[in-house]
Design an enzyme around this catalytic site. Sequence first.
Site, PDB file in Angstrom:
ATOM      1  N   CYS A  40       0.835  -1.204   0.000  1.00 39.31           N
ATOM      2  CA  CYS A  40       0.000   0.000   0.000  1.00 39.31           C
ATOM      3  C   CYS A  40       0.871   1.256   0.000  1.00 39.31           C
ATOM      4  N   HIS A  41       0.241   2.394  -0.304  1.00 35.49           N
ATOM      5  CA  HIS A  41       0.976   3.656  -0.424  1.00 35.49           C
ATOM      6  C   HIS A  41       1.689   4.097   0.831  1.00 35.49           C
ATOM      7  N   THR A  42       1.087   3.795   1.971  1.00 29.73           N
ATOM      8  CA  THR A  42       1.690   4.252   3.211  1.00 29.73           C
ATOM      9  C   THR A  42       3.020   3.546   3.480  1.00 29.73           C
ATOM     10  N   HIS A  62       1.102  -3.511   6.244  1.00 27.34           N
ATOM     11  CA  HIS A  62      -0.034  -3.373   7.171  1.00 27.34           C
ATOM     12  C   HIS A  62      -1.316  -3.928   6.556  1.00 27.34           C
ATOM     13  N   GLU A  63      -1.199  -4.695   5.453  1.00 22.13           N
ATOM     14  CA  GLU A  63      -2.389  -5.160   4.739  1.00 22.13           C
ATOM     15  C   GLU A  63      -2.279  -6.678   4.552  1.00 22.13           C
ATOM     16  N   CYS A  92     -10.183  -2.129  21.043  1.00 18.61           N
ATOM     17  CA  CYS A  92     -10.069  -2.733  22.383  1.00 18.61           C
ATOM     18  C   CYS A  92     -11.426  -2.880  23.057  1.00 18.61           C
ATOM     19  N   CYS A  95     -11.561   1.453  25.720  1.00 16.12           N
ATOM     20  CA  CYS A  95     -11.012   2.810  25.885  1.00 16.12           C
ATOM     21  C   CYS A  95     -12.146   3.818  25.675  1.00 16.12           C
ATOM     22  N   CYS A  98     -13.384   3.828  21.964  1.00 10.94           N
ATOM     23  CA  CYS A  98     -14.214   2.671  21.589  1.00 10.94           C
ATOM     24  C   CYS A  98     -15.589   2.760  22.256  1.00 10.94           C
ATOM     25  N   CYS A 106      -9.411   3.787  18.171  1.00  7.87           N
ATOM     26  CA  CYS A 106      -9.075   3.224  19.483  1.00  7.87           C
ATOM     27  C   CYS A 106      -7.763   3.840  19.974  1.00  7.87           C
ATOM     28  N   ARG A 110      -2.172   3.329  21.144  1.00  8.28           N
ATOM     29  CA  ARG A 110      -1.802   4.292  20.123  1.00  8.28           C
ATOM     30  C   ARG A 110      -0.351   4.777  20.265  1.00  8.28           C
ATOM     31  N   CYS A 169      -6.657  -3.160   4.499  1.00 11.24           N
ATOM     32  CA  CYS A 169      -6.553  -1.707   4.335  1.00 11.24           C
ATOM     33  C   CYS A 169      -7.477  -1.197   3.230  1.00 11.24           C
ATOM     34  N   ARG A 370      -3.423  -3.246  -7.161  1.00 10.43           N
ATOM     35  CA  ARG A 370      -2.801  -3.802  -5.957  1.00 10.43           C
ATOM     36  C   ARG A 370      -1.848  -4.924  -6.335  1.00 10.43           C
TER      37      ARG A 370
HETATM   38  P1  NAD Z   1      -3.415   5.136  -6.219  1.00 10.51           P
HETATM   39  O1  NAD Z   1      -2.117   5.727  -6.617  1.00 10.51           O
HETATM   40  O2  NAD Z   1      -3.689   3.716  -6.563  1.00 10.51           O
HETATM   41  O3  NAD Z   1      -4.596   6.013  -6.820  1.00 10.51           O
HETATM   42  C1  NAD Z   1      -4.584   7.400  -6.904  1.00 10.51           C
HETATM   43  C2  NAD Z   1      -5.340   7.778  -8.177  1.00 10.51           C
HETATM   44  O4  NAD Z   1      -5.512   9.202  -8.195  1.00 10.51           O
HETATM   45  C3  NAD Z   1      -4.617   7.400  -9.462  1.00 10.51           C
HETATM   46  O5  NAD Z   1      -5.492   6.676 -10.309  1.00 10.51           O
HETATM   47  C4  NAD Z   1      -4.243   8.752 -10.075  1.00 10.51           C
HETATM   48  O6  NAD Z   1      -4.243   8.738 -11.490  1.00 10.51           O
HETATM   49  C5  NAD Z   1      -5.332   9.650  -9.510  1.00 10.51           C
HETATM   50  N1  NAD Z   1      -4.983  11.078  -9.467  1.00 10.51           N
HETATM   51  C6  NAD Z   1      -3.799  11.636  -9.144  1.00 10.51           C
HETATM   52  N2  NAD Z   1      -3.886  12.977  -9.218  1.00 10.51           N
HETATM   53  C7  NAD Z   1      -5.158  13.281  -9.572  1.00 10.51           C
HETATM   54  C8  NAD Z   1      -5.858  14.497  -9.809  1.00 10.51           C
HETATM   55  N3  NAD Z   1      -5.254  15.682  -9.670  1.00 10.51           N
HETATM   56  N4  NAD Z   1      -7.160  14.418 -10.158  1.00 10.51           N
HETATM   57  C9  NAD Z   1      -7.770  13.211 -10.313  1.00 10.51           C
HETATM   58  N5  NAD Z   1      -7.138  12.042 -10.105  1.00 10.51           N
HETATM   59  C10 NAD Z   1      -5.855  12.069  -9.747  1.00 10.51           C
HETATM   60  O7  NAD Z   1      -3.548   5.326  -4.632  1.00 10.51           O
HETATM   61  P2  NAD Z   1      -4.547   4.578  -3.633  1.00 10.51           P
HETATM   62  O8  NAD Z   1      -3.945   3.292  -3.175  1.00 10.51           O
HETATM   63  O9  NAD Z   1      -5.902   4.548  -4.235  1.00 10.51           O
HETATM   64  O10 NAD Z   1      -4.519   5.573  -2.370  1.00 10.51           O
HETATM   65  C11 NAD Z   1      -5.122   6.857  -2.480  1.00 10.51           C
HETATM   66  C12 NAD Z   1      -4.885   7.660  -1.212  1.00 10.51           C
HETATM   67  O11 NAD Z   1      -5.586   7.097  -0.115  1.00 10.51           O
HETATM   68  C13 NAD Z   1      -3.419   7.735  -0.766  1.00 10.51           C
HETATM   69  O12 NAD Z   1      -3.159   9.068  -0.368  1.00 10.51           O
HETATM   70  C14 NAD Z   1      -3.391   6.801   0.430  1.00 10.51           C
HETATM   71  O13 NAD Z   1      -2.353   7.117   1.333  1.00 10.51           O
HETATM   72  C15 NAD Z   1      -4.750   7.065   1.030  1.00 10.51           C
HETATM   73  N6  NAD Z   1      -5.254   6.073   2.009  1.00 10.51           N
HETATM   74  C16 NAD Z   1      -5.912   6.551   3.098  1.00 10.51           C
HETATM   75  C17 NAD Z   1      -6.440   5.685   4.057  1.00 10.51           C
HETATM   76  C18 NAD Z   1      -7.215   6.205   5.224  1.00 10.51           C
HETATM   77  O14 NAD Z   1      -7.520   5.427   6.127  1.00 10.51           O
HETATM   78  N7  NAD Z   1      -7.588   7.474   5.259  1.00 10.51           N
HETATM   79  C19 NAD Z   1      -6.250   4.305   3.902  1.00 10.51           C
HETATM   80  C20 NAD Z   1      -5.609   3.838   2.757  1.00 10.51           C
HETATM   81  C21 NAD Z   1      -5.106   4.740   1.824  1.00 10.51           C
HETATM   82  C1  022 Z   2      -3.228   3.283   5.350  1.00  9.10           C
HETATM   83  N1  022 Z   2      -3.221   4.609   5.511  1.00  9.10           N
HETATM   84  C2  022 Z   2      -2.885   5.160   4.328  1.00  9.10           C
HETATM   85  C3  022 Z   2      -2.683   4.150   3.466  1.00  9.10           C
HETATM   86  N2  022 Z   2      -2.902   2.985   4.112  1.00  9.10           N
HETATM   87  C4  022 Z   2      -3.522   5.287   6.667  1.00  9.10           C
HETATM   88  C5  022 Z   2      -2.580   6.138   7.220  1.00  9.10           C
HETATM   89  C6  022 Z   2      -2.882   6.845   8.366  1.00  9.10           C
HETATM   90  C7  022 Z   2      -4.123   6.709   8.970  1.00  9.10           C
HETATM   91  C8  022 Z   2      -5.041   5.839   8.438  1.00  9.10           C
HETATM   92  C9  022 Z   2      -4.742   5.129   7.272  1.00  9.10           C
HETATM   93  C10 022 Z   2      -4.443   7.466  10.113  1.00  9.10           C
HETATM   94  C11 022 Z   2      -5.455   8.403  10.196  1.00  9.10           C
HETATM   95  C12 022 Z   2      -5.438   8.941  11.459  1.00  9.10           C
HETATM   96  C13 022 Z   2      -4.437   8.314  12.153  1.00  9.10           C
HETATM   97  N3  022 Z   2      -3.785   7.442  11.336  1.00  9.10           N
HETATM   98  C14 022 Z   2      -4.082   8.590  13.561  1.00  9.10           C
HETATM   99  C15 022 Z   2      -4.824   7.660  14.449  1.00  9.10           C
HETATM  100  C16 022 Z   2      -4.763   8.103  15.891  1.00  9.10           C
HETATM  101  O1  022 Z   2      -4.037   9.045  16.197  1.00  9.10           O
HETATM  102  O2  022 Z   2      -5.464   7.496  16.689  1.00  9.10           O
HETATM  103  C17 022 Z   2      -2.708   6.642  11.683  1.00  9.10           C
HETATM  104  C18 022 Z   2      -2.892   5.301  12.032  1.00  9.10           C
HETATM  105  C19 022 Z   2      -1.795   4.486  12.403  1.00  9.10           C
HETATM  106  C20 022 Z   2      -0.520   5.043  12.434  1.00  9.10           C
HETATM  107  C21 022 Z   2      -0.336   6.359  12.095  1.00  9.10           C
HETATM  108  C22 022 Z   2      -1.423   7.155  11.726  1.00  9.10           C
HETATM  109  C23 022 Z   2       0.642   4.184  12.853  1.00  9.10           C
HETATM  110  O3  022 Z   2       0.474   3.071  13.297  1.00  9.10           O
HETATM  111  N4  022 Z   2       1.869   4.636  12.731  1.00  9.10           N
HETATM  112  C24 022 Z   2      -4.254   4.657  11.993  1.00  9.10           C
HETATM  113 ZN    ZN Z   3      -2.816   1.048   3.465  1.00  8.48          ZN
END
Ligand code: NAD
Ligand code: 022
Ligand code: ZN
Length: 375
Positions: A40-42, A62-63, A92, A95, A98, A106, A110, A169, A370
């Site tokens: 994954c991206h992270t 993480h996935e 948990c 907390c 939760c 949770c 953390r 994830c 993926r």
């Molecule tokens: P990815 O690279 O597979 O997909 C991103 C897509 O966005 C691509 O298809 C790309 O062409 C498109 N894109 C880029 N710039 C653009 C623009 N200006 N306008 C329109 N489209 C555009 O990435 P992903 O695996 O889908 O992850 C996406 C995001 O989600 C990442 O930032 C990732 O870290 C985040 N994420 C967040 C969480 C969370 O819990 N909040 C969990 C997982 C991933």
């Molecule tokens: C997963 N992420 C992006 C791609 N794959 C992702 C990254 C960060 C978070 C969630 C998903 C996230 C959002 C908010 C938080 N995190 C903070 C949570 C909190 O403070 O309770 C986050 C998480 C874990 C970690 C860091 C940031 C870590 O374990 N290092 C859920």
């Molecule tokens: Zn992820």
Amino acid sequence: MKTRAAVAFEKSKPLEIVEVDLEGPKAFEVMVEIKATGICHTDEFTISGADPEGLFPAIMGHEGAGVVVEIGAGVTSVAVGDHVIPLYTPECRSCPSCLSRKTNLCTSIRGTQGQGVMPDGTSRFSYKGQKLHHYMGCSTFSNYTVLPEIAVAKIRTDAPFDKVCYIGCGVTTGVGAVVNTAKAGPGCTGIVFGLGGIGLNVVQGLRLVGADMIIGVDTNPTKEAWGRTFGMTHFVNPKTVVGDLVAHLVGMTKRGADQIGGADYTFDCTGNVDVMRTALEACHRGWGESIIIGVAGAGQEIKTRPFQLVTGRTWKGTAFGGARGRTDVPRIVDWYMDGKISIDPMITHILTLDQINTGFDLMHKGESIRSVVVF
Ligand code: NAD
Ligand code: 022
Ligand code: ZN
């Protein structure tokens, strides 16, 4: 014991596949044999050195999905032989967060999770006597890993590891953003910005809840076919839109006697802060909600005119799709096994652990949705 793992010894260096030492589970911990893990991206964000909180040396990932092989003292919720998905957002159930029922974040472990150690403050991983950090409490780039009991979701045993690891994830984040965070329902309209590994799962989440119109927005034209596979009804490439993108999207979503446009729900799945603004402004005045899923680079800021919020739009964010891992992840596995959501076509590449660095190359080139490492 010894286990094979991909280790990030230093930032911005390829992972090295070596035999590391792993200590058994202490009280309230479990050892899991990881059968498959997504990339994954992270993981890439941290390995690249761009993550200011990144710790080295560490075992990322993480996935994952795997089998419990040993339990520590006091563990009651899982047993040896159970199939589990590791949770970077634990649950948990005791907390304040939760118990609030208002958040999935949770707080019980953390602090130590962020420091790359187990809840007792120590690491189970080492290499030649040197401590290795855990990552997001999971470290699934290792054939065996140790996790807190509260950070594993027990799943049914007939689910294929090389598919359901993605529920750890991407799938849960995208589908959960629709179901848990937006709480979208039948007949709604949604706009999904970024049709990657997350956005496609938002698209299928919108299809699952019965959305009428699902607009996908991506600068990469090859994503149109991908979006349609998972339920997208309209595609917009911002590069080919003449004039203002917000006006174009609002125009596409005009409904009702007053002909005011804008979507009920918009989702940023790009991590780009300019896209986040567009997403907010493309949701409907009065009730539209814009949900930030993408993780922006360190130090980035979002902006819009206050008028956008004063006129009734809501800006939200979501982590892990708002899912309570131990409760919700097994249900999402059921949805997959029952054919309510699909995963298989999104897993574009299967790799061995030795090929893991190739998975990151494929991600950079935008060639994969993926990549999954199978142990
Ligand atoms: P990815 O690279 O597979 O997909 C991103 C897509 O966005 C691509 O298809 C790309 O062409 C498109 N894109 C880029 N710039 C653009 C623009 N200006 N306008 C329109 N489209 C555009 O990435 P992903 O695996 O889908 O992850 C996406 C995001 O989600 C990442 O930032 C990732 O870290 C985040 N994420 C967040 C969480 C969370 O819990 N909040 C969990 C997982 C991933
Ligand atoms: C997963 N992420 C992006 C791609 N794959 C992702 C990254 C960060 C978070 C969630 C998903 C996230 C959002 C908010 C938080 N995190 C903070 C949570 C909190 O403070 O309770 C986050 C998480 C874990 C970690 C860091 C940031 C870590 O374990 N290092 C859920
Ligand atoms: Zn992820």
